[in-house]
Design a protein around this motif. Structure first.
Motif, short mmCIF file in Angstrom:
data_model
loop_
_atom_site.label_atom_id
_atom_site.label_comp_id
_atom_site.label_asym_id
_atom_site.label_seq_id
_atom_site.Cartn_x
_atom_site.Cartn_y
_atom_site.Cartn_z
N SER A 1 0.84 -1.21 0.00
CA SER A 1 0.00 0.00 0.00
C SER A 1 0.87 1.25 0.00
O SER A 1 0.57 2.23 -0.68
N GLY A 2 1.96 1.24 0.76
CA GLY A 2 2.88 2.38 0.75
C GLY A 2 3.54 2.56 -0.61
O GLY A 2 3.68 3.68 -1.10
N TRP A 3 3.96 1.44 -1.21
CA TRP A 3 4.55 1.50 -2.55
C TRP A 3 3.56 2.07 -3.56
O TRP A 3 3.93 2.89 -4.41
N LEU A 4 2.31 1.66 -3.46
CA LEU A 4 1.31 2.08 -4.43
C LEU A 4 1.09 3.59 -4.40
O LEU A 4 0.92 4.23 -5.45
N LEU B 1 9.10 4.39 0.32
CA LEU B 1 10.46 4.71 -0.12
C LEU B 1 10.77 4.03 -1.44
O LEU B 1 11.42 4.63 -2.32
N PHE B 2 10.33 2.80 -1.61
CA PHE B 2 10.49 2.13 -2.91
C PHE B 2 9.66 2.85 -3.98
O PHE B 2 10.12 3.06 -5.11
N GLY B 3 8.45 3.23 -3.63
CA GLY B 3 7.56 3.88 -4.59
C GLY B 3 8.02 5.26 -5.01
O GLY B 3 7.63 5.75 -6.09
N LEU B 4 8.84 5.91 -4.20
CA LEU B 4 9.28 7.27 -4.53
C LEU B 4 10.22 7.33 -5.73
O LEU B 4 10.40 8.40 -6.32
N PHE B 5 10.80 6.20 -6.13
CA PHE B 5 11.58 6.20 -7.37
C PHE B 5 10.67 6.52 -8.55
O PHE B 5 11.04 7.28 -9.45
N GLY B 6 9.47 5.93 -8.56
CA GLY B 6 8.51 6.23 -9.61
C GLY B 6 7.97 7.64 -9.50
O GLY B 6 7.75 8.33 -10.51
N PHE B 7 7.74 8.08 -8.28
CA PHE B 7 7.30 9.45 -8.03
C PHE B 7 8.29 10.45 -8.62
O PHE B 7 7.93 11.39 -9.33
N GLY B 8 9.56 10.23 -8.33
CA GLY B 8 10.60 11.11 -8.86
C GLY B 8 10.66 11.07 -10.37
O GLY B 8 10.88 12.11 -11.02
N ALA B 9 10.48 9.89 -10.95
CA ALA B 9 10.49 9.77 -12.41
C ALA B 9 9.37 10.59 -13.04
O ALA B 9 9.54 11.20 -14.10
N PHE B 10 8.21 10.60 -12.39
CA PHE B 10 7.08 11.40 -12.88
C PHE B 10 7.47 12.87 -12.97
O PHE B 10 7.29 13.52 -14.01
N TYR B 11 8.04 13.39 -11.89
CA TYR B 11 8.36 14.81 -11.87
C TYR B 11 9.59 15.15 -12.69
O TYR B 11 9.73 16.29 -13.17
N LEU B 12 10.47 14.19 -12.88
CA LEU B 12 11.58 14.41 -13.79
C LEU B 12 11.06 14.69 -15.20
O LEU B 12 11.51 15.62 -15.88
N MET B 13 10.09 13.90 -15.65
CA MET B 13 9.53 14.08 -16.98
C MET B 13 8.78 15.41 -17.10
O MET B 13 8.88 16.10 -18.11
N ALA C 1 6.50 7.00 -17.42
CA ALA C 1 7.78 6.80 -16.75
C ALA C 1 7.57 6.30 -15.33
O ALA C 1 8.29 5.41 -14.84
N ALA C 2 6.56 6.86 -14.64
CA ALA C 2 6.28 6.44 -13.27
C ALA C 2 5.84 4.98 -13.22
O ALA C 2 6.27 4.22 -12.34
N ILE C 3 5.01 4.56 -14.17
CA ILE C 3 4.52 3.18 -14.19
C ILE C 3 5.67 2.21 -14.43
O ILE C 3 5.78 1.16 -13.76
N VAL C 4 6.55 2.54 -15.36
CA VAL C 4 7.70 1.68 -15.62
C VAL C 4 8.57 1.55 -14.38
O VAL C 4 8.99 0.45 -13.98
N MET C 5 8.85 2.68 -13.75
CA MET C 5 9.69 2.65 -12.55
C MET C 5 9.01 1.91 -11.41
O MET C 5 9.66 1.17 -10.66
N GLN C 6 7.70 2.07 -11.29
CA GLN C 6 6.97 1.36 -10.24
C GLN C 6 7.05 -0.16 -10.43
O GLN C 6 7.15 -0.92 -9.47
N ALA C 7 6.98 -0.60 -11.69
CA ALA C 7 7.09 -2.03 -11.96
C ALA C 7 8.46 -2.57 -11.52
O ALA C 7 8.56 -3.65 -10.93
N LEU C 8 9.49 -1.79 -11.77
CA LEU C 8 10.83 -2.20 -11.38
C LEU C 8 10.99 -2.23 -9.86
O LEU C 8 11.58 -3.16 -9.30
N THR C 9 10.47 -1.19 -9.19
CA THR C 9 10.65 -1.13 -7.75
C THR C 9 9.77 -2.14 -7.02
O THR C 9 10.11 -2.58 -5.92
N LEU C 10 8.64 -2.53 -7.62
CA LEU C 10 7.83 -3.58 -7.00
C LEU C 10 8.60 -4.89 -6.94
O LEU C 10 8.54 -5.61 -5.94
N ARG C 11 9.33 -5.19 -7.99
CA ARG C 11 10.16 -6.39 -7.98
C ARG C 11 11.21 -6.30 -6.88
O ARG C 11 11.47 -7.27 -6.16
#
Length: 245
Positions: free
Chosen positions: A16-19, A192-204, A223-233
């Protein structure tokens, strides 16, 4: 909020936190800023939101430290909020291009994940019927309050305030009260894992809002969805996503 809460019940609080690392609240706020104030304002706000990753990581680390030492919910939230404010204010002085700023965010998040270890499993606790509606109502009220006042604060501060971890705080707060502090810590670790995707969103958004306008938000979401898939793994490999039911 409903989706994150239900995901936490099914797959564990860390998920839930990652999401909620997906910018469900801050993304629409930035979009509204784009519509109301233009592409340049939104791009600068996106830089403020990238800086907000540092502040949110500080919130997660401080909340988890207090909770782990036996602190109660309110002191844990206050400690996290103070850390967010201090780090956010200090980091606002950074004048970096989007790509180097995101690289620093990635390093900060990697360190924070190591500082907030998996607290272990918790006991199964039946949740009251009012739990989910209460979370949704509280989240909606807070988002409206922040959106209403954001435009008057300038782009960088608006972007920072958009990153206040409202959803994670609500998830962690309810988890703390209804399940225990370990549940709350798992939410923050997942975030914290999910924030990689968050950052990717704002980078774009920071890179593309000027050149391609509203389409930058579509690119940011992809970009956020791709990064979220990676961080979920990575989250699953870390063992942080074990079920807490």
């Amino acid at each position: 909020m409903a989706a994150a809460s239900l995901a936490g019940r099914r797959w564990g609080h860390a998920v839930s936190g990652w999401l909620v690392g997906i910018p469900f609240t801050s993304g629409p706020i930035t979009l509204f800023l784009f519509v109301d104030h233009g592409a340049a304002f939104a791009a600068n706000a996106a830089l403020g939101s990238l800086v907000g990753v540092f502040a949110t990581a500080a919130f997660a680390v401080e909340f988890s430290a207090i909770a782990k030492r036996g602190g109660r919910l309110v002191p844990s939230l206050l400690a996290g909020a103070i850390a967010f404010a201090l780090i956010g204010a200090a980091a606002q002085e950074l004048s970096l291009a989007p790509l180097p700023l995101y690289a620093i965010c990635a390093v900060v998040l990697t360190v924070a994940i190591r500082v907030v270890p998996d607290p272990g499993a918790t006991e199964s606790v039946p949740l009251p019927r009012w739990d989910l509606p209460a979370r949704m109502i509280l989240a909606t009220v807070l988002v409206i309050a922040i959106t209403s006042g954001a435009g008057a604060l300038g782009p960088r501060l608006s972007g920072l305030l958009a990153t206040i971890p409202l959803y994670a705080s609500i998830l962690a707060g309810f988890g703390f009260q209804l399940v225990g502090p370990a549940a709350a810590i798992r939410v923050w670790r997942g975030l914290l894992f999910g924030l990689f995707g968050f950052g990717a969103f704002y980078l774009m958004v920071a890179l593309l809002a000027g050149p391609i306008g509203l389409w930058s938000f579509a690119a940011a979401l992809a970009a956020a969805i791709v990064m979220q898939a990676l961080t979920l793994r990575a989250l699953r490999r870390s063992g942080a996503a074990r079920s807490m039911r």
